[in-house]
Design a protein around this motif. Structure first.
Motif, mmCIF file in Angstrom:
data_model
loop_
_atom_site.group_PDB
_atom_site.id
_atom_site.type_symbol
_atom_site.label_atom_id
_atom_site.label_comp_id
_atom_site.label_asym_id
_atom_site.label_seq_id
_atom_site.Cartn_x
_atom_site.Cartn_y
_atom_site.Cartn_z
ATOM 1 N N GLU A 165 9.084 15.768 -0.274
ATOM 2 C CA GLU A 165 7.768 15.982 -0.868
ATOM 3 C C GLU A 165 6.658 15.494 0.067
ATOM 4 N N VAL A 166 6.844 14.302 0.645
ATOM 5 C CA VAL A 166 5.840 13.766 1.563
ATOM 6 C C VAL A 166 5.969 14.426 2.929
ATOM 7 N N ARG A 167 7.208 14.713 3.348
ATOM 8 C CA ARG A 167 7.389 15.391 4.652
ATOM 9 C C ARG A 167 6.643 16.718 4.684
ATOM 10 N N ALA A 168 6.588 17.421 3.560
ATOM 11 C CA ALA A 168 5.889 18.704 3.505
ATOM 12 C C ALA A 168 4.378 18.537 3.661
ATOM 13 N N ARG A 169 3.880 17.346 3.404
ATOM 14 C CA ARG A 169 2.426 17.088 3.518
ATOM 15 C C ARG A 169 2.131 16.146 4.680
ATOM 16 N N ILE A 170 2.929 16.224 5.725
ATOM 17 C CA ILE A 170 2.815 15.274 6.823
ATOM 18 C C ILE A 170 1.449 15.323 7.491
ATOM 19 N N ASP A 171 0.824 16.488 7.559
ATOM 20 C CA ASP A 171 -0.484 16.586 8.206
ATOM 21 C C ASP A 171 -1.556 15.843 7.418
ATOM 22 N N ASP A 172 -1.400 15.713 6.112
ATOM 23 C CA ASP A 172 -2.313 14.899 5.300
ATOM 24 C C ASP A 172 -1.933 13.428 5.367
ATOM 25 N N PHE A 173 -0.631 13.159 5.393
ATOM 26 C CA PHE A 173 -0.123 11.800 5.312
ATOM 27 C C PHE A 173 -0.381 11.020 6.604
ATOM 28 N N ARG A 174 -0.174 11.664 7.740
ATOM 29 C CA ARG A 174 -0.207 10.973 9.031
ATOM 30 C C ARG A 174 -1.546 10.299 9.326
ATOM 31 N N PRO A 175 -2.702 10.992 9.228
ATOM 32 C CA PRO A 175 -3.960 10.303 9.542
ATOM 33 C C PRO A 175 -4.290 9.176 8.579
ATOM 34 N N LEU A 176 -3.846 9.296 7.327
ATOM 35 C CA LEU A 176 -4.102 8.227 6.375
ATOM 36 C C LEU A 176 -3.319 6.973 6.736
ATOM 37 N N LEU A 177 -2.068 7.150 7.152
ATOM 38 C CA LEU A 177 -1.282 5.983 7.543
ATOM 39 C C LEU A 177 -1.844 5.351 8.813
ATOM 40 N N ALA A 178 -2.386 6.176 9.708
ATOM 41 C CA ALA A 178 -3.027 5.633 10.909
ATOM 42 C C ALA A 178 -4.249 4.804 10.546
ATOM 43 N N ASP A 179 -5.061 5.262 9.593
ATOM 44 C CA ASP A 179 -6.205 4.465 9.145
ATOM 45 C C ASP A 179 -5.748 3.161 8.504
ATOM 46 N N LEU A 180 -4.638 3.215 7.784
ATOM 47 C CA LEU A 180 -4.086 1.999 7.189
ATOM 48 C C LEU A 180 -3.691 1.019 8.293
ATOM 49 N N ALA A 181 -3.063 1.529 9.347
ATOM 50 C CA ALA A 181 -2.609 0.684 10.455
ATOM 51 C C ALA A 181 -3.784 0.043 11.179
ATOM 52 N N ARG A 182 -4.827 0.812 11.414
ATOM 53 C CA ARG A 182 -5.960 0.282 12.175
ATOM 54 C C ARG A 182 -6.806 -0.679 11.345
ATOM 55 N N GLY A 183 -6.516 -0.779 10.064
ATOM 56 C CA GLY A 183 -7.183 -1.773 9.235
ATOM 57 C C GLY A 183 -6.485 -3.114 9.226
ATOM 58 N N MET A 184 -5.441 -3.254 10.039
ATOM 59 C CA MET A 184 -4.702 -4.516 10.100
ATOM 60 C C MET A 184 -5.431 -5.497 11.010
ATOM 61 N N ASP A 185 -5.616 -6.718 10.549
ATOM 62 C CA ASP A 185 -6.252 -7.755 11.355
ATOM 63 C C ASP A 185 -5.630 -9.095 10.988
ATOM 64 N N PHE A 186 -5.095 -9.792 11.992
ATOM 65 C CA PHE A 186 -4.387 -11.047 11.761
ATOM 66 C C PHE A 186 -5.329 -12.224 11.501
ATOM 67 N N VAL A 187 -6.603 -12.090 11.883
ATOM 68 C CA VAL A 187 -7.488 -13.244 11.892
ATOM 69 C C VAL A 187 -8.640 -13.110 10.912
ATOM 70 N N LEU A 188 -9.327 -11.972 10.898
ATOM 71 C CA LEU A 188 -10.520 -11.817 10.066
ATOM 72 C C LEU A 188 -10.156 -11.773 8.587
ATOM 73 N N PRO A 189 -11.009 -12.296 7.713
ATOM 74 C CA PRO A 189 -10.787 -12.146 6.266
ATOM 75 C C PRO A 189 -10.694 -10.664 5.912
ATOM 76 N N PRO A 190 -9.685 -10.269 5.142
ATOM 77 C CA PRO A 190 -9.433 -8.841 4.929
ATOM 78 C C PRO A 190 -10.425 -8.145 4.007
ATOM 79 N N ASP A 191 -11.360 -8.891 3.385
ATOM 80 C CA ASP A 191 -12.306 -8.265 2.464
ATOM 81 C C ASP A 191 -13.704 -8.134 3.053
ATOM 82 N N LEU A 192 -13.857 -8.330 4.374
ATOM 83 C CA LEU A 192 -15.165 -8.138 4.993
ATOM 84 C C LEU A 192 -15.561 -6.659 4.927
ATOM 85 N N PRO A 193 -16.857 -6.352 4.813
ATOM 86 C CA PRO A 193 -17.300 -4.953 4.707
ATOM 87 C C PRO A 193 -17.367 -4.253 6.066
#
Length: 460
Positions: A165-193
């Motif tokens: 089901e998700v594999r069939a929508r990979i073109d929608d899924f892939r950029p969203l997961l990339a945005d999720l990845a680039r929101g990772m930060d080990f140091v900054l508080p995660p709720d900054l705007p």
């Protein structure tokens, strides 16, 4: 290494690099994780302090310290405090779960999902996805290393972990997961705007909206699917925790599985192509595995790898596996592992204060000359049975972490890398990138920076 005595407060904390402010220390670390840790180790020794923004920590280098670190997890060293930065991405699941029983139950389920028949099935799916990608390349051309492998690794992860089901929508899924990845930060508080956090939160919401209908449909069906998402649904403990937990665990597993495997795969391929003598021995091994030699048939190396002439997904390729281990040693994708000190700890005459982090650094530890002969040299045969340098200590090689929280998908990651590289080498002659790729840490792992161009042509 001893337990903390009553007068531990009189002990000194580990030495830190002189002349660095909070800001300059943080900037140097962000620019070159491995170089920062290496410089500190060379100046200060195997126990040293770091200041990463407002957070202080101790870095330990060497296998006996690794053993201490992994055995103290869930005792004096705590896990969830260090993983608060992933809660906006995945919720309080697995390593971020504050309840120890819940955390261990989640991790145990992940460990069981990558064993036996499930592991074999995932490896076969990885082989199928790889062949589809190779078919799309044509007879010759060039591709950017990271962009091509990231797309392939994403499709493999979607197929094996989240299903058709998700594999069939990979073109929608892939950029969203990339945005999720680039929101990772080990140091900054995660709720900054910050813009990257805004994109992260939007991606999490849209990914949830994509996966929740799949969960509902799976529950209505009487048949089951052979993927990780179904494993979560069927588990009596995790399956009853609610959709938010299921979605979080699914996203966390696919994220960590695809991003770390892809980065390690990219480094392994680059290193192999940069060392043509060893590459030739791996190609010969792949050729011998991909088709049995019939009486009177030409040598395997003269036959093109097309049609049914595939490398079996379960082919035994020890020389390639040694090359994968050498890539993990020389180019580990995790810059560090960190745990939170629950209490003051005495360690070899130093005080590791409560509230500090205790950290390991694979890139430094994997180049210790007392463990690895000529450690800066590319030498996959150091892992051959006659040498087995990684067995000089149980914690000599920590590319997949260690202890109870060792990467649950490490076997699948190794299988996936083996399948992709063997399939590439069976079909194409590859040319190493003209320029040494620089490391990037923009997605939470150390990966080769683009552009890193690989040229290929069909083997004749």
């Amino acid at each position: 290494m001893t337990a903390a005595p009553r007068d531990v407060d009189i002990l000194p904390t580990p030495p830190m690099l002189p002349g660095l402010s909070q800001t300059s220390s943080m900037l140097e670390w962000q620019q070159d994780h491995a170089g920062f840790f290496q410089r500190a180790y060379e100046q200060l020794g195997p126990v040293f302090g770091v200041q990463l923004g407002p957070q202080q920590g101790t870095v330990l280098v060497g296998p006996r310290y690794h053993e201490f670190f992994f055995k103290e997890v869930d005792n004096r060293l705590s896990v969830p405090e260090q993983y608060r930065f992933v809660v906006p991405m995945f919720g309080e699941v697995a390593l971020a779960a504050t309840d120890t029983a819940t955390r261990r139950r989640h991790v145990a389920l992940m460990q069981s999902a990558f064993q036996g028949r499930r592991l074999s099935r995932y490896t076969e799916q990885a082989a199928d996805e790889t062949e589809q990608w190779l078919d799309s390349l044509g007879a010759n051309g060039r591709f950017d290393l990271w962009n091509a492998l990231e797309g392939l690794a994403m499709r493999i992860a979607a197929s094996t972990l989240l299903g058709p089901e998700v594999r069939a929508r990979i073109d929608d899924f892939r950029p969203l997961l990339a945005d999720l990845a680039r929101g990772m930060d080990f140091v900054l508080p995660p709720d900054l705007p910050l813009p990257k956090f805004v994109r992260r939160d939007r991606a999490r919401r849209l990914l949830t909206e994509m996966i929740q209908p799949v969960l509902a449909e799976r529950r209505r069906r009487s048949d089951t699917s052979p993927d990780f998402l179904q494993t979560l649904i069927d588990d009596p403990g995790v399956g009853d925790e609610g959709d938010d937990v299921l979605v979080g665990m699914a996203l966390m597993t696919i994220f960590t599985g695809y991003i770390t495997t892809c980065a390690q795969l990219a480094w392994a391929l680059v290193l192999l192509l940069q060392h043509p003598a060893y590459l030739e021995s791996v190609i010969a091994e792949v050729d011998a595995a991909r088709t049995p030699a019939a009486p009177g048939s030409p040598p395997a190396s003269t036959r093109p790898a097309v049609g049914g002439d595939r490398v079996p997904p379960d082919a035994r390729l020890p020389r390639l596996e040694w090359a994968l281990k050498e890539a993990i040693r020389l180019r580990p994708v995790m810059s560090h592992y960190a745990r939170y000190n629950r209490t003051d700890i005495e360690l070899d005459g130093y005080r590791l204060p409560a509230g500090w982090l205790t950290m390991l650094c694979p890139s430094v530890a994997h180049r210790l000359p007392e463990l690895f002969t000529d450690p800066d040299r590319y030498d996959p045969e150091r892992f051959s049975p006659g040498r087995a340098e990684d067995r000089r200590h149980p914690y000599a090689l920590i590319g997949f972490s260690g202890g109870f929280y060792r990467c649950p998908g490490s076997a699948f990651g190794m299988n996936e890398m083996r399948v992709v590289i063997a399939s590439l080498l069976a079909r194409f002659d590859l040319v190493a990138p003209a320029v040494e790729p620089l490391p990037s840490f923009d997605m939470g792992v150390t990966r080769p920076t683009s552009p890193c161009i690989i040229e290929y042509r069909t083997r004749n």
